[in-house]
Write a protein that holds these residues in place. Structure first.
Motif, PDB file in Angstrom:
ATOM      1  N   LEU A 125       0.804  -1.222   0.000  1.00 42.47           N
ATOM      2  CA  LEU A 125       0.000   0.000   0.000  1.00 42.47           C
ATOM      3  C   LEU A 125       0.841   1.278   0.000  1.00 42.47           C
ATOM      4  CD1 LEU A 125      -2.673  -0.908   2.719  1.00 42.47           C
ATOM      5  CD2 LEU A 125      -3.053  -0.791   0.259  1.00 42.47           C
ATOM      6  N   SER A 126       2.151   1.148  -0.059  1.00 46.42           N
ATOM      7  CA  SER A 126       3.017   2.301   0.200  1.00 46.42           C
ATOM      8  C   SER A 126       2.822   3.463  -0.762  1.00 46.42           C
ATOM      9  CB  SER A 126       4.483   1.856   0.174  1.00 46.42           C
ATOM     10  OG  SER A 126       4.712   0.829   1.116  1.00 46.42           O
TER      11      SER A 126
ATOM     12  N   VAL B 203      -6.697   6.126   1.237  1.00 46.75           N
ATOM     13  CA  VAL B 203      -6.628   4.663   1.143  1.00 46.75           C
ATOM     14  C   VAL B 203      -6.024   4.079   2.414  1.00 46.75           C
ATOM     15  CG1 VAL B 203      -5.540   2.718  -0.057  1.00 46.75           C
ATOM     16  CG2 VAL B 203      -6.526   4.602  -1.369  1.00 46.75           C
ATOM     17  N   LEU B 204      -4.955   4.690   2.904  1.00 52.11           N
ATOM     18  CA  LEU B 204      -4.312   4.176   4.115  1.00 52.11           C
ATOM     19  C   LEU B 204      -5.260   4.225   5.307  1.00 52.11           C
ATOM     20  CD1 LEU B 204      -0.726   5.720   3.756  1.00 52.11           C
ATOM     21  CD2 LEU B 204      -1.595   3.520   2.945  1.00 52.11           C
ATOM     22  N   GLN B 205      -6.063   5.280   5.384  1.00 53.10           N
ATOM     23  CA  GLN B 205      -7.050   5.378   6.457  1.00 53.10           C
ATOM     24  C   GLN B 205      -8.082   4.263   6.354  1.00 53.10           C
ATOM     25  OE1 GLN B 205      -9.274   9.043   6.499  1.00 53.10           O
ATOM     26  NE2 GLN B 205     -10.387   8.545   8.358  1.00 53.10           N
TER      27      GLN B 205
ATOM     28  N   CYS C  42      -4.347  -4.301   6.571  1.00 53.40           N
ATOM     29  CA  CYS C  42      -5.539  -5.076   6.901  1.00 53.40           C
ATOM     30  C   CYS C  42      -5.539  -6.392   6.134  1.00 53.40           C
ATOM     31  CB  CYS C  42      -6.790  -4.271   6.553  1.00 53.40           C
ATOM     32  SG  CYS C  42      -8.360  -5.117   6.868  1.00 53.40           S
ATOM     33  N   LEU C  43      -5.812  -7.477   6.845  1.00 54.51           N
ATOM     34  CA  LEU C  43      -6.026  -8.778   6.216  1.00 54.51           C
ATOM     35  C   LEU C  43      -7.528  -8.991   6.107  1.00 54.51           C
ATOM     36  CD1 LEU C  43      -5.400 -11.611   5.187  1.00 54.51           C
ATOM     37  CD2 LEU C  43      -5.080 -12.340   7.560  1.00 54.51           C
ATOM     38  N   HIS C  44      -8.031  -8.884   4.888  1.00 52.88           N
ATOM     39  CA  HIS C  44      -9.469  -8.985   4.627  1.00 52.88           C
ATOM     40  C   HIS C  44      -9.720 -10.266   3.845  1.00 52.88           C
ATOM     41  CE1 HIS C  44     -13.306  -6.725   3.048  1.00 52.88           C
ATOM     42  NE2 HIS C  44     -13.592  -7.879   3.625  1.00 52.88           N
TER      43      HIS C  44
ATOM     44  N   GLN D 130      -3.088  -6.602   2.738  1.00 53.54           N
ATOM     45  CA  GLN D 130      -2.458  -5.425   2.128  1.00 53.54           C
ATOM     46  C   GLN D 130      -1.902  -4.537   3.226  1.00 53.54           C
ATOM     47  OE1 GLN D 130      -5.327  -3.236  -0.229  1.00 53.54           O
ATOM     48  NE2 GLN D 130      -7.034  -4.075   0.911  1.00 53.54           N
ATOM     49  N   GLN D 131      -0.684  -4.074   3.024  1.00 50.84           N
ATOM     50  CA  GLN D 131       0.018  -3.342   4.072  1.00 50.84           C
ATOM     51  C   GLN D 131       1.083  -2.454   3.454  1.00 50.84           C
ATOM     52  OE1 GLN D 131       2.767  -6.164   6.253  1.00 50.84           O
ATOM     53  NE2 GLN D 131       1.808  -7.615   4.832  1.00 50.84           N
TER      54      GLN D 131
END
Length: 344
Positions: free
Chosen positions: A166-167, A173-175, A247-249, A267-268
């Motif tokens: 996600l960087s 998006v990060l929020q 978050c692992l969704h 995604q992280q």
């Protein structure tokens, strides 16, 4: 086939799309963005691209849409159906086809069946088409999955795992993934709806199930924080050990009480900080087992822009109305045909 294009939304993704549209030789005839900072500015200056037309960006969608006919509108404004449906309806009513990268538009019936039916009705009434596409949903965890089922005599179970970084994404998006929160804050934000995880799982499930003829009678979703063991930094924020890195969704689909589909999306930010490699993995089990891994991950930003622009060459093949990706052939990039090269 060169096509008149109207750009609707010129944020980071909209600008990616615009640059690729120009590279492909399509003609941009209009540019819409509701951001006051972009109103009245030149598309040429915004894109910082010599080939870009010196076209004024407008916040008056009605005026831009009414000034042209038979264009394809490339919409890059929001993720959710209720956020984009009104603008899409306006585009269709002015006689334009629409390709949207809103995640829920890849299968809008899964978000709101009534609203999807209305878009279908409006599109048919004006002889136009509307399509949702992207990398995820739209390819990595649905259309690519379906492509791998072609050599299968029977499919019993599908598992897809997309591990991504996600960087490069901005604060909004990060929020939405809870990045930078504590574990307790993540739990509260999840309950409040400010942390949502991945948008589009319902659409991927619907695309897969519909194409395979599966009846999904129950789904289960989980969203868990990915807690960092080390400090991580992006251009937008820095997190300390113990804070949420992503978050692992996951979503699991059942048919007749049996699990048939599981999609997992960890995604992280900066996964490499803990030796996590990005990848897309698909495992199909049936009369044979297929296990495919692509590493690194399929690029989300560049891939979504390409998916939208590639679809321009194929959308006219569909009958008017709401179009799903499974209604079209593979929307790969098409080289110019000889007659098109002669016209260029």
């Amino acid at each position: 086939m060169q096509q008149d294009i109207i750009l609707y939304g010129l944020g980071a993704m909209g600008r990616r799309i615009a640059r690729l549209v120009i590279e492909r030789g399509h003609q941009i005839v209009g540019a819409i963005d509701l951001d006051p900072a972009k109103k009245g500015t030149s598309l040429h200056d915004l894109l910082e691209m010599p080939e870009a037309p010196d076209l004024t960006i407008s916040d008056d969608a009605e005026a831009v849409l009414a000034a042209h006919s038979g264009a394809v509108v490339l919409q890059a404004t929001a993720s959710f159906l209720h956020q984009v449906a009104g603008a899409i309806e306006t585009c269709l009513s002015h006689g334009h086809d629409v390709i949207s990268i809103a995640e829920e538009m890849t299968f809008p019936e899964a978000a709101d069946a009534d609203l999807a039916a209305r878009l279908d009705m409006v599109a048919k009434a004006h002889g136009r088409r509307v399509l949702g596409t992207g990398v995820n949903p739209g390819f990595a965890m649905d259309m690519l999955v379906l492509a791998l089922t072609v050599p299968c005599g029977r499919v019993d179970h599908i598992r897809a795992i997309r591990t991504n970084d996600l960087s490069d994404f901005g604060p909004s998006v990060l929020q939405s993934q809870g990045v930078g929160l504590t574990e307790a804050e993540f739990t509260k934000a999840l309950a409040a709806g400010t942390v949502v995880g991945h948008v589009g799982f319902a659409q991927s499930v619907a695309l897969i199930a519909g194409h395979l003829g599966w009846r999904i009678d129950r789904v289960e979703e989980t969203r868990m924080p990915i807690l960092s063991k080390v400090a991580r930094e992006t251009p937008w924020l820095t997190i300390a050990p113990g804070q949420v890195a992503g978050c692992l969704h996951c979503i699991t689909g059942y048919s007749d009480g049996r699990e048939v589909l599981r999609l997992e999306h960890p995604q992280q930010i900066r996964p490499e900080a803990e030796d996590v490699k990005t990848s897309d993995r698909i495992v199909i089990t049936g009369d044979q087992t297929l296990d495919m891994v692509l590493s690194p991950e399929i690029g989300g930003g560049a891939g979504t822009a390409a998916a939208a622009v590639n679809a321009v060459a194929y959308l006219h093949r569909a009958t008017p109305g709401l179009v799903h990706l499974t209604d079209l052939p593979l929307t790969s990039p098409r080289a110019p045909q000889p007659q098109e090269q002669e016209k260029a």
